[in-house]
Design a protein around this motif. Structure first.
Motif, PDB file in Angstrom:
ATOM      1  N   LYS A   3      20.096 -21.444 -28.584  1.00 16.77           N
ATOM      2  CA  LYS A   3      20.560 -21.975 -29.859  1.00 16.77           C
ATOM      3  C   LYS A   3      19.926 -21.155 -30.971  1.00 16.77           C
ATOM      4  CE  LYS A   3      21.430 -26.696 -28.535  1.00 16.77           C
ATOM      5  NZ  LYS A   3      22.596 -27.267 -29.102  1.00 16.77           N
ATOM      6  N   THR A   4      20.705 -20.866 -31.987  1.00 10.47           N
ATOM      7  CA  THR A   4      20.159 -20.168 -33.146  1.00 10.47           C
ATOM      8  C   THR A   4      19.918 -21.181 -34.252  1.00 10.47           C
ATOM      9  OG1 THR A   4      22.355 -19.690 -33.999  1.00 10.47           O
ATOM     10  CG2 THR A   4      21.363 -18.032 -32.572  1.00 10.47           C
ATOM     11  N   SER A   5      18.855 -20.960 -35.008  1.00 11.70           N
ATOM     12  CA  SER A   5      18.538 -21.879 -36.095  1.00 11.70           C
ATOM     13  C   SER A   5      17.988 -21.100 -37.290  1.00 11.70           C
ATOM     14  CB  SER A   5      17.529 -22.928 -35.636  1.00 11.70           C
ATOM     15  OG  SER A   5      16.329 -22.310 -35.268  1.00 11.70           O
ATOM     16  N   ASN A   6      18.097 -21.728 -38.449  1.00 12.22           N
ATOM     17  CA  ASN A   6      17.626 -21.106 -39.677  1.00 12.22           C
ATOM     18  C   ASN A   6      17.289 -22.208 -40.679  1.00 12.22           C
ATOM     19  OD1 ASN A   6      17.005 -19.259 -41.601  1.00 12.22           O
ATOM     20  ND2 ASN A   6      19.108 -18.639 -42.026  1.00 12.22           N
ATOM     21  N   LEU A   7      16.212 -22.017 -41.430  1.00 11.74           N
ATOM     22  CA  LEU A   7      15.820 -22.926 -42.503  1.00 11.74           C
ATOM     23  C   LEU A   7      15.790 -22.142 -43.805  1.00 11.74           C
ATOM     24  CD1 LEU A   7      12.793 -24.765 -40.884  1.00 11.74           C
ATOM     25  CD2 LEU A   7      15.115 -25.609 -41.104  1.00 11.74           C
ATOM     26  N   LEU A   8      16.306 -22.740 -44.864  1.00 12.29           N
ATOM     27  CA  LEU A   8      16.328 -22.082 -46.163  1.00 12.29           C
ATOM     28  C   LEU A   8      16.025 -23.100 -47.256  1.00 12.29           C
ATOM     29  CD1 LEU A   8      17.093 -19.643 -48.025  1.00 12.29           C
ATOM     30  CD2 LEU A   8      19.406 -20.566 -48.010  1.00 12.29           C
ATOM     31  N   PHE A   9      14.988 -22.836 -48.033  1.00 12.95           N
ATOM     32  CA  PHE A   9      14.694 -23.645 -49.210  1.00 12.95           C
ATOM     33  C   PHE A   9      15.315 -22.934 -50.408  1.00 12.95           C
ATOM     34  CE2 PHE A   9      11.350 -24.960 -46.337  1.00 12.95           C
ATOM     35  CZ  PHE A   9      11.287 -26.322 -46.557  1.00 12.95           C
ATOM     36  N   TYR A  10      16.006 -23.690 -51.261  1.00 16.11           N
ATOM     37  CA  TYR A  10      16.627 -23.091 -52.435  1.00 16.11           C
ATOM     38  C   TYR A  10      16.677 -24.099 -53.575  1.00 16.11           C
ATOM     39  CZ  TYR A  10      20.909 -25.588 -51.216  1.00 16.11           C
ATOM     40  OH  TYR A  10      21.820 -26.564 -50.941  1.00 16.11           O
ATOM     41  N   VAL A  11      16.879 -23.574 -54.776  1.00 15.86           N
ATOM     42  CA  VAL A  11      16.947 -24.399 -55.986  1.00 15.86           C
ATOM     43  C   VAL A  11      18.392 -24.515 -56.420  1.00 15.86           C
ATOM     44  CG1 VAL A  11      16.302 -24.495 -58.424  1.00 15.86           C
ATOM     45  CG2 VAL A  11      14.643 -23.752 -56.741  1.00 15.86           C
ATOM     46  N   LYS A  12      18.839 -25.743 -56.704  1.00 15.40           N
ATOM     47  CA  LYS A  12      20.178 -25.958 -57.250  1.00 15.40           C
ATOM     48  C   LYS A  12      20.082 -25.860 -58.769  1.00 15.40           C
ATOM     49  CE  LYS A  12      23.056 -28.303 -54.009  1.00 15.40           C
ATOM     50  NZ  LYS A  12      23.934 -29.416 -53.757  1.00 15.40           N
ATOM     51  N   ILE A  30      21.998 -24.853 -37.503  1.00 14.38           N
ATOM     52  CA  ILE A  30      21.814 -24.768 -36.055  1.00 14.38           C
ATOM     53  C   ILE A  30      23.180 -24.510 -35.436  1.00 14.38           C
ATOM     54  CG2 ILE A  30      21.102 -25.970 -33.957  1.00 14.38           C
ATOM     55  CD1 ILE A  30      19.160 -27.588 -35.703  1.00 14.38           C
ATOM     56  N   ASP A  31      23.314 -23.364 -34.797  1.00 12.40           N
ATOM     57  CA  ASP A  31      24.578 -22.956 -34.172  1.00 12.40           C
ATOM     58  C   ASP A  31      25.766 -23.127 -35.106  1.00 12.40           C
ATOM     59  OD1 ASP A  31      23.410 -22.105 -31.845  1.00 12.40           O
ATOM     60  OD2 ASP A  31      23.676 -24.014 -30.809  1.00 12.40           O
TER      61      ASP A  31
END
Length: 52
Positions: A3-12, A30-31
């Motif tokens: 499984k591929t996963s990624n986390l991203l914090f960002y500002v709206k 995730i996927d």
């Protein structure tokens, strides 16, 4: 199965409150399935750096 996963914090930046701060969001991938949640924290957009 991998499984591929990624986390991203960002500002709206479109959502700025009365003291000129924006909400910080977390995007979880995730996927190829995406979920976004608010961290309930704020920051001034000028103080946020998206560079790694």
């Amino acid at each position: 199965m991998n499984k591929t996963s990624n986390l991203l914090f960002y500002v709206k930046k479109a959502k700025i409150n009365s003291v000129r701060e924006s909400l910080i969001y977390l995007r979880i991938i995730i996927d190829s399935k995406i979920a976004e949640i608010s961290t309930k924290r704020t920051v001034k957009p000028s103080k946020w750096s998206s560079a790694m």
